[in-house]
Design an enzyme around this catalytic site. Structure first.
Site, short mmCIF file in Angstrom:
data_model
loop_
_atom_site.label_atom_id
_atom_site.label_comp_id
_atom_site.label_asym_id
_atom_site.label_seq_id
_atom_site.Cartn_x
_atom_site.Cartn_y
_atom_site.Cartn_z
CB VAL A 11 -0.93 0.00 1.24
CG1 VAL A 11 -1.70 1.29 1.33
CG2 VAL A 11 -1.87 -1.19 1.19
CG ASP A 30 9.44 -0.31 5.91
OD1 ASP A 30 8.37 -0.55 5.32
OD2 ASP A 30 9.89 -1.04 6.83
CD GLU A 151 -5.34 -0.19 0.32
OE1 GLU A 151 -5.51 -0.21 -0.90
OE2 GLU A 151 -5.35 -1.21 1.03
NE ARG A 154 -8.98 -4.35 -8.22
CZ ARG A 154 -9.46 -4.35 -9.46
NH1 ARG A 154 -10.24 -5.33 -9.87
NH2 ARG A 154 -9.17 -3.38 -10.32
CE LYS A 204 -9.78 -2.04 2.56
NZ LYS A 204 -8.44 -1.97 2.14
CB ALA A 252 -17.80 -20.37 -8.61
CB CYS A 260 -6.98 -7.82 1.95
SG CYS A 260 -5.48 -6.92 1.55
#
Ligand code: UGA
Length: 429
Positions: A11, A30, A151, A154, A204, A252, A260
């Site tokens: 993200v 980070d 957010e 995907r 979300k 399917a 997630c």
């Protein structure tokens, strides 16, 4: 605008590079020094289409840089996005310790007004907790705001999703925060929904849970289709043509995976329980997802009778195409169950092989799909990568010991497969 990103995972990195590309100056931070070193050398720690080019371009043009220092980010950026991980605890509750840690570090370094925005998926009320924690550690009483801007990226299409969102949700508690975020999102065409922080957090979590429920619903219908001989692909098409239902997320298969849906659904159920609201519906969504995997294993057993000593070719390991992510991938549970039955697994994935080698022990890996299928008793499709749809099935048949395909993602036409001499099984048809 000057933007700081705390947490340079999927993200954070996509958001940081995306905002930089729109002309903002961005520092992605980070505390994993190894990761920052890698990024500075121009390497991305995971696979995401178009991200490498986006990061490289913006770094080269001087709008994107990397750091391990919260202090540097707070001094530089007016808007700071928190994009750290929120994994599940054993109970299903989200582990928010990384968020708390960031909150305290931010507070300690405040020198001037800053807008702190949570982007990680968090349980409702986290924003308020974040506000209180920062206030408590903010000794110099510097002005700040907290906002929620969830957010909806995907994996596998995150860069595309960043630039083309369906909507932008801004959960704000002050006019100043709203103004800053509306300004930042000005270049986007999507509608902006301004709301309070709790509603934004809820949007979300509820969206991910709803999408997981949609998948489990169609998987449940697929089980019924199989019993009565109906065709789930046609059923989904017929249902999805109703605009109120929509075609998306009605495929399917062997169930949803990834970092997630499983985690967010569990956390959402945990919140419901905490609020004394029944979580049965959410639990059923999860149960159906688990059943879908064990039903696939039963299908393989039914097709091959005994699995002991049989060689199964697994095509696709990632939890979905266009990613190398194996976290909670249905393929892992299925492979483990098949191995317990005594089957030998030869696997191939176009992208996830390096990560697969670390987590899947006792599995043999092939260089390509054809090599994986050589002398196999059956081929199992677990991820719908485009290259599997385009395989030369005549060649596949010649390579296999027995022409049996068990397709967990319904990528082939049953008629074509049968006409080509395959014993073909798929989901819900
Ligand atoms: C999901 C959401 O779609 C994003 O909007 C959200 O931002 C993200 O989680 C997140 O919270 O960070 P993602 O997990 O990357 O995105 O992947 P999806 O495309 O949603 O797919 C999830 C799983 O559902 C995959 O295993 C996929 O194979 C499965 N799926 C999806 C189906 O089985 N059937 C479908 O029709 C659609």
């Amino acid at each position: 605008m000057k933007i700081g990103i705390i947490g340079s995972g999927h993200v954070g990195l996509v958001t940081g590079a995306g905002f930089a590309d729109l002309g903002n100056e961005v520092i992605c931070m980070d505390d994993n020094a190894q990761k920052i070193k890698m990024l500075r050398r121009g390497r991305i720690p995971f696979y995401e289409p178009q991200l490498f080019e986006l990061v490289q371009k913006n770094e080269r043009e001087g709008r994107l840089s990397f750091s391990t220092s919260v202090h540097e980010v707070v001094r530089f950026a007016k808007i700071i996005f928190i994009c750290v991980g929120t994994p599940s605890r054993e109970s299903g509750e989200a582990d928010l310790s990384a968020i708390e840690h960031v909150a305290r570090a931010l507070a300690k370094n405040l020198e001037d007004y800053r807008l702190i925005v949570e982007k990680s998926t968090v349980p409702v009320e986290t924003g308020h907790q974040l506000y209180t924690t920062i206030k408590e550690s903010n000794r110099k009483k510097i002005a700040f705001d907290v906002a929620s801007n969830p957010e909806f990226l995907r994996e596998g299409s995150a860069v595309q999703d960043f630039f083309n969102p369906d909507r932008i949700v801004l959960g704000v508690e002050s006019a100043r925060a709203q103004k800053l975020l509306v300004e930042l999102y000005k270049p986007f065409k999507a509608p902006i929904l301004v709301t309070d922080m709790k509603s934004a957090e809820m949007i979300k979590h509820a969206s991910n849970s709803f999408l997981a429920a949609k998948i489990s619903f169609i998987n449940l219908v697929s089980q019924m289709c199989e019993e009565v001989g109906a065709d789930i692909v046609k059923v989904a098409e017929g249902m999805g043509s109703d605009r109120r239902i929509g075609k998306a997320f009605l495929n399917a298969g062997i169930g949803y995976g990834g970092f997630c849906f499983p985690k967010d659904l569990q956390a959402f159920a945990w919140i419901a329980e905490k609020l004394n609201i029944s979580s049965n519906f959410l639990k059923s969504v999860r149960e159906i997802n688990e059943t879908q995997k064990s039903k696939f294993v039963s299908k393989v057993k039914k097709a091959l009778w005994n699995l002991k000593g049989k060689t199964l070719c697994v095509l696709g390991l990632a939890f979905k195409p266009e990613t190398d992510d194996l976290r909670f991938a249905p393929s892992i549970d299925i492979i483990n169950q098949l191995r317990t039955e005594g089957a030998k697994i030869v696997a191939y994935d176009p992208c996830a092989m390096p990560s697969a080698k670390k987590v899947l022990k006792g599995v043999q890996f092939a260089k390509n799909a054809y090599e994986a299928c050589r002398r196999a008793d059956a081929a199992l499709i677990m991820t719908e990568w485009r290259e599997f749809r385009e395989l030369d099935i005549g060649r596949l048949k010649r390579l296999m010991k027995h022409p049996v395909v068990i397709d967990g993602r319904n990528i082939y036409d049953p008629l074509v497969m049968r006409r080509n001499g395959f014993r073909y099984y798929s989901i819900g048809r």
